[in-house]
Design a protein around this motif. Structure first.
Motif, PDB file in Angstrom:
ATOM      1  N   HIS A 200     -31.842  -3.736   7.554  1.00  0.00           N
ATOM      2  CA  HIS A 200     -31.110  -2.491   7.691  1.00  0.00           C
ATOM      3  C   HIS A 200     -30.105  -2.343   6.546  1.00  0.00           C
ATOM      4  CE1 HIS A 200     -32.815  -2.006  11.656  1.00  0.00           C
ATOM      5  NE2 HIS A 200     -32.329  -3.163  12.044  1.00  0.00           N
ATOM      6  N   SER A 409     -36.457  -6.228  11.217  1.00  0.00           N
ATOM      7  CA  SER A 409     -37.136  -5.070  11.759  1.00  0.00           C
ATOM      8  C   SER A 409     -38.427  -5.527  12.441  1.00  0.00           C
ATOM      9  CB  SER A 409     -37.449  -4.091  10.621  1.00  0.00           C
ATOM     10  OG  SER A 409     -38.029  -2.916  11.104  1.00  0.00           O
ATOM     11  N   PHE A 411     -40.831  -5.923  16.232  1.00  0.00           N
ATOM     12  CA  PHE A 411     -40.600  -6.103  17.664  1.00  0.00           C
ATOM     13  C   PHE A 411     -40.260  -7.530  18.044  1.00  0.00           C
ATOM     14  CE2 PHE A 411     -40.971  -5.138  22.161  1.00  0.00           C
ATOM     15  CZ  PHE A 411     -40.465  -3.853  22.159  1.00  0.00           C
ATOM     16  N   ASP A 425     -29.754   0.169  18.631  1.00  0.00           N
ATOM     17  CA  ASP A 425     -31.028  -0.174  17.990  1.00  0.00           C
ATOM     18  C   ASP A 425     -32.118  -0.052  19.050  1.00  0.00           C
ATOM     19  OD1 ASP A 425     -33.135  -1.274  16.601  1.00  0.00           O
ATOM     20  OD2 ASP A 425     -31.939  -2.875  15.700  1.00  0.00           O
ATOM     21  N   ARG A 427     -36.141   0.238  20.152  1.00  0.00           N
ATOM     22  CA  ARG A 427     -37.484  -0.110  19.709  1.00  0.00           C
ATOM     23  C   ARG A 427     -38.454   0.063  20.878  1.00  0.00           C
ATOM     24  NH1 ARG A 427     -36.274  -5.069  15.450  1.00  0.00           N
ATOM     25  NH2 ARG A 427     -34.226  -4.291  14.812  1.00  0.00           N
ATOM     26  N   GLU A 450     -44.113  -1.558  11.606  1.00  0.00           N
ATOM     27  CA  GLU A 450     -43.126  -0.496  11.439  1.00  0.00           C
ATOM     28  C   GLU A 450     -43.759   0.830  11.044  1.00  0.00           C
ATOM     29  OE1 GLU A 450     -43.029  -3.440  10.205  1.00  0.00           O
ATOM     30  OE2 GLU A 450     -41.123  -4.411  10.678  1.00  0.00           O
ATOM     31  N   TYR A 455     -45.481   2.604  17.282  1.00  0.00           N
ATOM     32  CA  TYR A 455     -44.210   1.876  17.302  1.00  0.00           C
ATOM     33  C   TYR A 455     -43.096   2.795  16.826  1.00  0.00           C
ATOM     34  CZ  TYR A 455     -40.559  -1.434  16.018  1.00  0.00           C
ATOM     35  OH  TYR A 455     -39.369  -2.095  15.902  1.00  0.00           O
ATOM     36  N   HIS A 456     -41.990   2.795  17.574  1.00  0.00           N
ATOM     37  CA  HIS A 456     -40.849   3.651  17.218  1.00  0.00           C
ATOM     38  C   HIS A 456     -39.600   2.786  17.114  1.00  0.00           C
ATOM     39  CE1 HIS A 456     -43.519   6.961  18.320  1.00  0.00           C
ATOM     40  NE2 HIS A 456     -43.731   6.323  19.472  1.00  0.00           N
ATOM     41  N   GLU A 457     -38.882   2.961  16.042  1.00  0.00           N
ATOM     42  CA  GLU A 457     -37.640   2.226  15.827  1.00  0.00           C
ATOM     43  C   GLU A 457     -36.572   3.227  15.406  1.00  0.00           C
ATOM     44  OE1 GLU A 457     -36.176  -1.327  12.870  1.00  0.00           O
ATOM     45  OE2 GLU A 457     -38.063  -1.592  13.975  1.00  0.00           O
ATOM     46  N   GLN A 459     -32.188   4.129  15.075  1.00  0.00           N
ATOM     47  CA  GLN A 459     -30.788   3.694  15.052  1.00  0.00           C
ATOM     48  C   GLN A 459     -29.933   4.934  15.318  1.00  0.00           C
ATOM     49  OE1 GLN A 459     -32.712   2.865  11.918  1.00  0.00           O
ATOM     50  NE2 GLN A 459     -33.526   1.232  13.191  1.00  0.00           N
TER      51      GLN A 459
END
Length: 507
Positions: A200, A409, A411, A425, A427, A450, A455-457, A459
Motif C-alpha cells: 500500500h 495485498s 487474501f 481494509d 477484502r 488482485e 476478488y475485491h480489495e 481501502q
C-alpha cells in the motif's frame, strides 16, 4: 524505351548485400571492442575477472546470493530470491536449448588475452549468446522486480559478470549484450504473467503523540489480567508485571467473573487502564478506556496478540518501557454499528476456518500453497452468504475487514505497519459464479488474484452491507460475535490513546 527501374530480384539482391554489409560492419566493430578489452594491460582486470567469471559458472554466485536472501527472514527479500531463481532457471533453458541453436558463432581467439587472465578452459558451445550474461541479467532483474534496491545492486554485479566473459576471452561483446537482452526479456515477461506483490502507498500523516507522565514503577496503573488466558501466558505476564511495576494495582480474573465488569470497575479508579489477555479482551478494554477517557496499556497475554504485535508491544518488557518513558500514541479503532469496537479484523462466512486451516498447513507447506489448500477446503465446505453492497448482491464465503491497512495485498494479509491511517481494509472473494473456485485458484497460483474480477480489495473510511437472506454472524478479534441484518463499519480516527514505543522512521 528501357525502364530505369531494377527488376525485383535485383532489388532483393541489393537488400541482401546491404544487410550483409551492415552485419559485417557490426561484426568488425564487435571484434575490435573485444580486442581492445582483451589486450588492455590492467592488473585490476587480471586480479578480479577470472575469479568472478568462475564464480558465475553454473550460476553458483546467484544461488549463493539467493540462499542468503532466503535466510534473511525478510519476506520481500525471500520473494525476490524465489523470483530471481525461477527467472534464472527459465532463462538458462531458453538460452541453452533454443537461443544457442539459432546461429553458429565461433568463440573468439584468446591468444591476445594475457595468460593470467585467460579462462582455464575454453567452452565448446556456441558463442552467441552468452549464457552467463543471460543468467546474470535474469537473476538481477528478477529480484529487482520484487525488491528494487537489491535488484539495483545486483544489476551492477551482473554487468561485471558480463565484462568478465569478455575480459577472459570467451565471448564477444555482442554475445554478452544478446545474453543480457534474453535474461531481461524473460524477467519482464515473468512480471507480466506473475505480477509482484505490491504494498500500500497511502499517504499517512505523522503519528499523533500524546504527552504523558512517565510511570516507571506503575503508579496509577490498574491491570486486569486473566491468568488462564493464552494457555498459561496470562500467569507469566502476571508474574512479570508484579516484578517490573511494583506500584501497579493488579486485578485477577477468576472463574465466573465478568471481565467487562472488572474492567469497568478498574476504569473508575485508574489513571491508566491496563489489560492482559487476547485480542477480544483487549478490544473490550479499549472500548471501556475510550468511554472513560483513559489511556490504555496492553500486555500481550493471549494466543496470537495481533494488536499488541502490530502496536510494537509484543512483550511485557516493551509495554513496561513505554510506561516508563511516557510514550502514548493515538491509534484507530473500527466501530460496528456504533456499538462494537474492533481492533484487528471482522469477518463473515468462513474466514476463521480459513485462517485456522492455513495456520496448521504452514508448518508443512509454503505459505502460498497453504493458502491455496485452505481456500479450496473452505470454499468447498462452507455455505456462502449473500450480502448487498452499494445496491449490488455479492455471494461470498470469505469476507475480511481490517482496522487499518494490512500487508501484503491479496487474501492472506499478515500485519500492519501503521494503526492510524484512518482506513478500513476490505477484502471479498465472490463465489456465486460459474467455475468460481477454479478461476480463483488459477489467479492465486499465477499471482494475479488482485486482478481477478472475483476478488475485491477496498481501502475506505466506512463500509456497509445488508444481509440478503438470513442475518449473518460477524466474528471479530478472534471472537464469535452477534448476528446482523445490516452492518455498518466506520473508523474512529485516532480515538484510542495507548502506550507504545515511540514510532521509528518508516513505521
Amino acid at each position: 524505351m528501357r525502364s530505369s527501374r531494377r527488376s525485383l530480384p535485383d532489388r532483393f539482391a541489393w537488400d541482401s548485400s546491404g544487410l550483409r554489409q551492415i552485419t559485417g560492419g557490426l561484426g568488425t566493430l564487435d571484434a575490435e571492442i573485444f580486442s581492445t578489452i582483451a589486450r588492455s594491460d590492467s592488473p585490476a582486470l587480471d586480479a578480479t575477472m577470472p575469479q568472478l567469471s568462475r564464480a558465475a559458472d553454473h550460476s553458483k554466485l546467484w544461488f549463493a546470493i539467493a540462499g542468503a536472501m532466503a535466510l534473511s527472514g525478510r519476506p520481500a527479500l525471500q520473494r525476490a530470491a524465489g523470483r530471481g531463481v525461477v527467472t534464472l532457471a527459465v532463462t538458462s533453458l531458453v538460452t541453452n536449448q533454443l537461443a544457442k541453436r539459432v546461429r553458429n558463432r565461433a568463440r573468439p581467439t584468446a591468444a591476445s588475452v594475457p595468460l593470467e587472465r585467460r579462462s582455464r578452459r575454453l567452452p565448446t558451445s556456441n558463442s552467441l549468446p552468452s549464457g552467463h550474461s543471460a543468467s546474470a541479467a535474469a537473476f538481477a532483474l528478477g529480484t529487482g522486480i520484487e525488491h528494487g534496491p537489491t535488484g539495483l545492486m545486483l544489476g551492477g554485479l551482473a554487468g561485471l559478470v558480463g565484462l568478465s566473459r569478455i575480459a577472459t576471452g570467451v565471448h564477444y561483446p555482442g554475445d554478452v549484450i544478446a545474453g543480457f537482452g534474453i535474461g531481461a526479456s524473460i524477467a519482464v515477461i515473468g512480471a507480466r504473467l506473475v505480477p509482484p506483490i505490491t504494498e500500500h502507498t497511502v499517504a499517512v500523516p505523522s503519528p499523533s503523540l500524546v504527552p504523558a507522565t512517565p510511570r516507571p514503577r506503575g503508579a496509577g496503573v490498574v491491570l486486569v489480567v486473566n491468568p488462564a488466558s493464552g494457555s498459561g501466558t496470562g500467569r507469566r505476564v502476571l508474574d512479570e508485571v508484579r516484578a517490573s511495576l511494583p506500584e501497579a494495582e493488579i486485578v485477577e480474573v477468576g472463574d465466573g467473573d465478568d471481565i467487562a465488569e472488572l474492567l469497568q470497575d478498574a476504569a473508575g479508579r485508574a489513571e491508566v487502564l491496563a489489560v492482559a489477555g487476547g485480542d477480544g479482551t483487549v478490544a473490550t478494554a479499549a472500548h471501556i478506556a475510550m468511554d472513560a477517557d483513559l489511556p490504555l496499556a496492553v500486555f500481550a497475554g493471549g494466543t496470537y496478540n495481533h494488536f499488541a504485535r502490530d502496536l510494537g508491544v509484543p512483550t511485557v518488557a516493551a509495554t513496561v518501557t513505554a510506561l516508563a518513558e511516557g510514550t502514548i500514541q493515538r491509534v484507530d479503532v473500527a466501530v460496528l454499528n456504533d456499538q462494537t469496537v474492533i481492533l484487528n479484523t471482522a469477518s463473515i462466512g468462513a474466514y476463521p476456518h480459513f485462517v485456522r486451516t492455513r495456520t496448521k498447513l504452514q508448518h508443512k507447506l509454503s505459505r502460498p500453497l497453504a493458502t491455496a489448500v485452505a481456500m479450496t477446503s473452505t470454499l468447498r465446505r462452507t455455505k456462502p452468504v449473500r450480502i448487498r453492497v452499494d445496491g449490488r448482491i455479492i455471494e461470498t464465503s470469505l469476507f475480511l475487514l481490517g482496522n487499518s491497512l494490512y500487508r501484503p495485498s491479496g487474501f492472506a494479509p499478515s500485519r500492519r505497519i501503521r494503526l492510524d491511517d484512518g482506513l478500513l481494509d476490505v477484502r471479498v472473494l465472490e463465489v456465486g459464479h460459474r467455475f468460481a473456485l477454479t478461476r480463483l485458484l488459477g489467479s492465486l497460483a499465477t499471482g494475479r488474484l488482485e486482478r481477478s474480477p472475483l476478488y475485491h480489495e477496498m481501502q475506505v473510511p466506512q463500509f456497509s452491507f445488508t444481509a440478503v437472506d438470513d442475518p449473518v454472524v460477524v466474528a471479530h478479534d478472534g471472537e464469535i460475535g452477534e448476528t446482523y441484518r445490516e452492518a455498518t463499519f466506520r473508523v474512529a480516527y485516532r480515538a484510542l490513546p495507548v502506550y507504545a514505543p515511540a514510532p521509528r522512521r518508516g513505521r
